[in-house]
Design a protein around this motif. Sequence first.
Motif, PDB file in Angstrom:
ATOM      1  N   PRO A 339     -17.775   0.118 -12.404  1.00 36.68           N
ATOM      2  CA  PRO A 339     -17.181   0.837 -13.129  1.00 36.68           C
ATOM      3  C   PRO A 339     -16.650   1.236 -11.424  1.00 36.68           C
ATOM      4  O   PRO A 339     -16.659   1.271 -10.162  1.00 36.68           O
ATOM      5  CB  PRO A 339     -18.033   2.071 -13.403  1.00 36.68           C
ATOM      6  N   PRO A 340     -15.572   1.394 -12.170  1.00 37.63           N
ATOM      7  CA  PRO A 340     -13.828   2.271 -10.984  1.00 37.63           C
ATOM      8  C   PRO A 340     -14.745   3.474 -10.249  1.00 37.63           C
ATOM      9  O   PRO A 340     -14.783   3.946 -10.908  1.00 37.63           O
ATOM     10  CB  PRO A 340     -12.753   2.751 -11.926  1.00 37.63           C
ATOM     11  N   PHE A 341     -14.423   3.492  -8.776  1.00 35.51           N
ATOM     12  CA  PHE A 341     -14.626   4.276  -8.113  1.00 35.51           C
ATOM     13  C   PHE A 341     -13.718   5.661  -8.327  1.00 35.51           C
ATOM     14  O   PHE A 341     -14.670   6.653  -8.983  1.00 35.51           O
ATOM     15  CB  PHE A 341     -14.486   4.168  -6.765  1.00 35.51           C
ATOM     16  N   VAL A 342     -12.399   5.445  -8.357  1.00 36.44           N
ATOM     17  CA  VAL A 342     -11.814   6.814  -8.450  1.00 36.44           C
ATOM     18  C   VAL A 342     -10.808   6.383  -9.349  1.00 36.44           C
ATOM     19  O   VAL A 342     -10.016   4.908  -9.478  1.00 36.44           O
ATOM     20  CB  VAL A 342     -11.636   7.208  -7.372  1.00 36.44           C
ATOM     21  N   SER A 343      -9.570   6.942  -9.850  1.00 33.08           N
ATOM     22  CA  SER A 343      -8.582   6.459 -10.636  1.00 33.08           C
ATOM     23  C   SER A 343      -7.261   6.405  -9.344  1.00 33.08           C
ATOM     24  O   SER A 343      -7.701   6.467  -8.458  1.00 33.08           O
ATOM     25  CB  SER A 343      -8.115   7.553 -11.891  1.00 33.08           C
ATOM     26  N   PRO A 344      -6.183   5.213  -9.894  1.00 35.93           N
ATOM     27  CA  PRO A 344      -5.791   4.716  -9.514  1.00 35.93           C
ATOM     28  C   PRO A 344      -4.713   5.619  -8.314  1.00 35.93           C
ATOM     29  O   PRO A 344      -4.309   5.257  -7.542  1.00 35.93           O
ATOM     30  CB  PRO A 344      -4.975   4.045  -9.722  1.00 35.93           C
ATOM     31  N   ALA A 345      -4.730   6.940  -9.226  1.00 35.36           N
ATOM     32  CA  ALA A 345      -3.327   7.694  -8.968  1.00 35.36           C
ATOM     33  C   ALA A 345      -3.755   8.468  -7.265  1.00 35.36           C
ATOM     34  O   ALA A 345      -3.226   8.746  -6.385  1.00 35.36           O
ATOM     35  CB  ALA A 345      -3.295   8.607 -10.062  1.00 35.36           C
ATOM     36  N   LEU A 346      -5.104   7.928  -7.526  1.00 33.61           N
ATOM     37  CA  LEU A 346      -5.878   9.182  -6.494  1.00 33.61           C
ATOM     38  C   LEU A 346      -6.488   8.227  -4.982  1.00 33.61           C
ATOM     39  O   LEU A 346      -7.475   8.684  -3.714  1.00 33.61           O
ATOM     40  CB  LEU A 346      -7.558  10.086  -7.151  1.00 33.61           C
ATOM     41  N   PHE A 347      -6.345   6.971  -5.032  1.00 35.02           N
ATOM     42  CA  PHE A 347      -7.586   6.486  -4.428  1.00 35.02           C
ATOM     43  C   PHE A 347      -6.550   6.044  -3.260  1.00 35.02           C
ATOM     44  O   PHE A 347      -7.259   5.886  -2.382  1.00 35.02           O
ATOM     45  CB  PHE A 347      -7.301   4.834  -5.473  1.00 35.02           C
ATOM     46  N   LEU A 348      -5.764   6.042  -2.771  1.00 37.25           N
ATOM     47  CA  LEU A 348      -4.829   6.109  -1.790  1.00 37.25           C
ATOM     48  C   LEU A 348      -4.483   7.059  -1.353  1.00 37.25           C
ATOM     49  O   LEU A 348      -4.531   8.153  -0.712  1.00 37.25           O
ATOM     50  CB  LEU A 348      -3.514   4.494  -1.852  1.00 37.25           C
ATOM     51  N   MET A 349      -3.623   8.492  -2.450  1.00 35.71           N
ATOM     52  CA  MET A 349      -3.534   8.946  -1.850  1.00 35.71           C
ATOM     53  C   MET A 349      -4.428  10.193  -1.751  1.00 35.71           C
ATOM     54  O   MET A 349      -3.935  11.642  -0.305  1.00 35.71           O
ATOM     55  CB  MET A 349      -2.404  10.037  -3.632  1.00 35.71           C
ATOM     56  N   GLN A 350      -5.018  10.354  -1.442  1.00 33.34           N
ATOM     57  CA  GLN A 350      -6.802  11.209  -1.076  1.00 33.34           C
ATOM     58  C   GLN A 350      -7.636  10.700  -0.359  1.00 33.34           C
ATOM     59  O   GLN A 350      -8.397  10.807  -0.721  1.00 33.34           O
ATOM     60  CB  GLN A 350      -7.305  11.212  -2.508  1.00 33.34           C
ATOM     61  N   GLY A 351      -6.928  10.269   0.830  1.00 34.42           N
ATOM     62  CA  GLY A 351      -7.948   9.265   1.761  1.00 34.42           C
ATOM     63  C   GLY A 351      -7.560   7.326   2.274  1.00 34.42           C
ATOM     64  O   GLY A 351      -7.613   8.140   3.180  1.00 34.42           O
ATOM     65  N   LEU A 352      -7.344   7.159   1.763  1.00 32.73           N
ATOM     66  CA  LEU A 352      -6.465   5.951   2.265  1.00 32.73           C
ATOM     67  C   LEU A 352      -5.317   6.185   1.978  1.00 32.73           C
ATOM     68  O   LEU A 352      -4.456   4.407   2.092  1.00 32.73           O
ATOM     69  CB  LEU A 352      -6.789   4.855   1.197  1.00 32.73           C
ATOM     70  N   ALA A 353      -4.221   6.544   2.131  1.00 39.51           N
ATOM     71  CA  ALA A 353      -2.823   6.485   2.791  1.00 39.51           C
ATOM     72  C   ALA A 353      -2.640   5.749   4.247  1.00 39.51           C
ATOM     73  O   ALA A 353      -1.525   4.836   4.312  1.00 39.51           O
ATOM     74  CB  ALA A 353      -2.020   8.074   2.067  1.00 39.51           C
ATOM     75  N   SER A 354      -3.069   6.168   4.822  1.00 34.02           N
ATOM     76  CA  SER A 354      -2.803   5.230   6.646  1.00 34.02           C
ATOM     77  C   SER A 354      -2.813   3.710   5.987  1.00 34.02           C
ATOM     78  O   SER A 354      -2.762   3.079   7.135  1.00 34.02           O
ATOM     79  CB  SER A 354      -3.862   5.725   7.141  1.00 34.02           C
ATOM     80  N   PHE A 355      -4.120   3.096   5.240  1.00 30.81           N
ATOM     81  CA  PHE A 355      -4.271   1.763   4.643  1.00 30.81           C
ATOM     82  C   PHE A 355      -2.998   1.255   4.598  1.00 30.81           C
ATOM     83  O   PHE A 355      -2.357   0.202   5.226  1.00 30.81           O
ATOM     84  CB  PHE A 355      -5.022   1.576   3.614  1.00 30.81           C
ATOM     85  N   VAL A 356      -2.095   1.764   3.550  1.00 36.45           N
ATOM     86  CA  VAL A 356      -0.756   1.622   3.454  1.00 36.45           C
ATOM     87  C   VAL A 356       0.338   1.132   5.071  1.00 36.45           C
ATOM     88  O   VAL A 356       0.782   0.431   5.153  1.00 36.45           O
ATOM     89  CB  VAL A 356       0.530   2.322   2.532  1.00 36.45           C
ATOM     90  N   THR A 357       0.045   2.601   5.915  1.00 36.21           N
ATOM     91  CA  THR A 357       0.582   2.297   7.048  1.00 36.21           C
ATOM     92  C   THR A 357      -0.033   0.891   8.057  1.00 36.21           C
ATOM     93  O   THR A 357       0.992   0.753   8.976  1.00 36.21           O
ATOM     94  CB  THR A 357       0.185   3.368   8.813  1.00 36.21           C
ATOM     95  N   LEU A 358      -0.759   0.196   7.631  1.00 33.51           N
ATOM     96  CA  LEU A 358      -2.161  -0.411   8.654  1.00 33.51           C
ATOM     97  C   LEU A 358      -1.199  -1.646   8.052  1.00 33.51           C
ATOM     98  O   LEU A 358      -0.573  -2.095   9.031  1.00 33.51           O
ATOM     99  CB  LEU A 358      -3.208  -0.593   8.041  1.00 33.51           C
ATOM    100  N   VAL A 359      -0.887  -2.515   6.691  1.00 34.19           N
ATOM    101  CA  VAL A 359      -0.475  -3.568   6.293  1.00 34.19           C
ATOM    102  C   VAL A 359       0.843  -3.343   6.499  1.00 34.19           C
ATOM    103  O   VAL A 359       1.339  -4.310   7.118  1.00 34.19           O
ATOM    104  CB  VAL A 359      -0.897  -3.512   4.849  1.00 34.19           C
ATOM    105  N   VAL A 360       1.779  -2.063   6.315  1.00 31.37           N
ATOM    106  CA  VAL A 360       2.669  -2.677   6.657  1.00 31.37           C
ATOM    107  C   VAL A 360       3.496  -2.823   7.954  1.00 31.37           C
ATOM    108  O   VAL A 360       4.383  -3.231   8.695  1.00 31.37           O
ATOM    109  CB  VAL A 360       3.269  -1.065   6.246  1.00 31.37           C
ATOM    110  N   LYS A 361       2.871  -2.236   9.178  1.00 33.71           N
ATOM    111  CA  LYS A 361       2.805  -2.216  10.521  1.00 33.71           C
ATOM    112  C   LYS A 361       2.397  -3.148  11.288  1.00 33.71           C
ATOM    113  O   LYS A 361       3.012  -3.522  11.842  1.00 33.71           O
ATOM    114  CB  LYS A 361       2.559  -0.808  10.913  1.00 33.71           C
ATOM    115  N   HIS A 362       1.526  -4.342  10.415  1.00 36.35           N
ATOM    116  CA  HIS A 362       1.119  -5.348  11.258  1.00 36.35           C
ATOM    117  C   HIS A 362       1.375  -6.820  10.246  1.00 36.35           C
ATOM    118  O   HIS A 362       0.740  -8.109  10.730  1.00 36.35           O
ATOM    119  CB  HIS A 362      -0.586  -5.294  11.279  1.00 36.35           C
ATOM    120  N   PHE A 363       2.018  -6.792   9.425  1.00 39.60           N
ATOM    121  CA  PHE A 363       2.178  -7.929   8.251  1.00 39.60           C
ATOM    122  C   PHE A 363       2.812  -9.119   9.095  1.00 39.60           C
ATOM    123  O   PHE A 363       2.938 -10.063   9.598  1.00 39.60           O
ATOM    124  CB  PHE A 363       2.307  -7.257   6.867  1.00 39.60           C
ATOM    125  N   ASP A 364       4.033  -8.425  10.251  1.00 38.99           N
ATOM    126  CA  ASP A 364       4.534  -9.704  10.660  1.00 38.99           C
ATOM    127  C   ASP A 364       4.663  -9.114  12.760  1.00 38.99           C
ATOM    128  O   ASP A 364       5.439  -9.586  12.996  1.00 38.99           O
ATOM    129  CB  ASP A 364       6.130  -8.676  10.276  1.00 38.99           C
TER     130      ASP A 364
END
Length: 642
Positions: A339-364
């Motif tokens: 089952p889902p751990f948390v709702s999609p609305a909270l998945f990034l906003m509540q702890g993993l927003a920096s994952f977006v920073t990582l993938v954007v910063k390093h894909f090139d």
Amino acid sequence: MVVNGTFNNTVLVSLYTVILHLLSEGFSMDSAGSASSSKANFGNGVGFLHKGGKRKFPTQLFFRNDAYHSVIPRIGGPPSILMHHQFDAVENEVQWDEGCMNDEETRVTHTTAQKPCCCSVTDVAVGLRYKETAKYVPSTSKGSCKPMPERSPHVAAECNGRGLSDEIEDKPSTSAQSEIEYGYQSLHSLENMPMATQSSSETLKEEELLDVMLLLYHLGISPNFRQAFYFMSQQSQSISLLEETDRQIREKSCSEQVRRLKEARNSYHEDLVDCVRHCVWYRATLFSQWKQRGMYATCMWVVELLLVLSNSNSMFHYVPEFYVESLVDCFHALRRSDPPFVSPALFLMQGLASFVTLVVKHFDDTRIVNPDLKDLLLQSISVLVQYKEFMLVFENNREAINKMPRSLLSAFDNRSWIPVTNILSRFCKGSGFASYKNGESASSATFQVLLRETCIHEQELFFSFLNRLFNTLSWTMTEFSMSIREMQDKNQVADLQQRKCSVIFDISCSLARILEFCTREIPCAFLMGPDMNLRRLTELVVFILNHIISVADAEFFDMTLRRPGQHQEKTNRTMILAPLVGIILSLMECSSTSERRELNDVIAVFASMDCPATIHFGLQYLLSYNWVCFLSHSLSILYLLP
């Protein structure tokens, strides 16, 4: 461990599970001095992964000389190559404050009032409920559940009055050798040892366990998650096949056809039962609540570690590739968990927003040598922007706003053009001619503005991107036309070839929508200065029209593209013709409303082409096409054409 010539990952999975529990849930020392899992500390953030404040990581873990780590690929290349490079002096340890890479107003850490998903009140309550249900066992297969009886007083007294060490001491020794010679110590001695001596912190740091756990995940857990998601997909497909077969059985009247359909249904049912068994097993072994909680905290920890190390040019080269691979795989496994751990609305906003920073910063990032690793990060962006909840995080991420539009234009090359196309088309979704905005779509007005500004201010980059866009769209339409003609000649639609045609057609439509966006938002790139871009654009429009119209049998065309469960209006020629109309409308509207007189003449460029009959027939085809279901107010501008 090798068993019968094959690698058995059962031991790896077991080790990973133990280490994850230790780092996430924590262990405490009871009154007898033995290590045990701390039930009272469940969810209170006492585990290593849930400790807030200052964090540190010993970078000497990257420079171990054991046989395995000496051959592990690094971000900067193989260790044998990195040995010959001269980098700045490296530090023995990196330190940072949790959440330091996020804005203070949106920061979510274990020490802030707003806790991460892994330590939120809701998730802890779910975990506690899960632990409570473990106290109950079914009496029979159909009977109700009842609590397990407590131990009787005399049994409890006997157990408490006689320790395990007493039992061992009562047993006669079968050897003349003493315990000391074997390196053993009695349990009485262990109980009387100081706490500092029993603790493993002096010999094995928690950061070392994290390093080992990431490697174990890479070797043993990641394949299990891939298998789990495979069976989940097969389960959904089997259910769809069963429903379709049941529908056909109800509609068929021929007994022979019904018999064959029932045989097929039995086969689908067996496949479904097998998939359900596997899904239940993986749900129990991989997606338990405490494991999801630990995986989420692991992702938070590793994301911050990689972002801190990326600020050090020398250290970042030595980071093992499996750090990034394990992080990305763990992130998406948790995102797709059942089952889902948390709702999609909270998945990034509540702890993993920096994952977006990582993938954007390093894909090139040019420091990453392995192109597959860059593709992994780019594919993560391509997946996340498909969801409006995740798109909102990208729109509020500083790194994405400042860097992603330019990086995407640069990454549109022979290797990465497909994921870049998916991302750009998602940004522009719902903004073209005869397109509709779905409430569930993840289009982004923010990134449309950023893309426009990037294309205007970095003209050289934009023209280079435009040239590759022309070439790629021309190639995909050629491939599509050849596949259609091949199936027409054979007078049959093979499943594999139909899938190929459908994929190429979808990509071509996305590329055409991106080109339409360019003509609508940056018309000066085609109407001002040298007319090379305008000529290539008009030639491409005529080229696509000719390939689409040349397919005489429209029903065969639509049947080739249509897939089960799709609506006809989403698989017909409108998908590719609408962007062409939008391109022509944008150019004509800009030409008619602009006060500048030195603009390139669109009609003159069309008239100068050496195929007037083809152009006339194509434009008449667009005028007579049935746009009733897709009309917008701008259709009247189409009649400005001769």
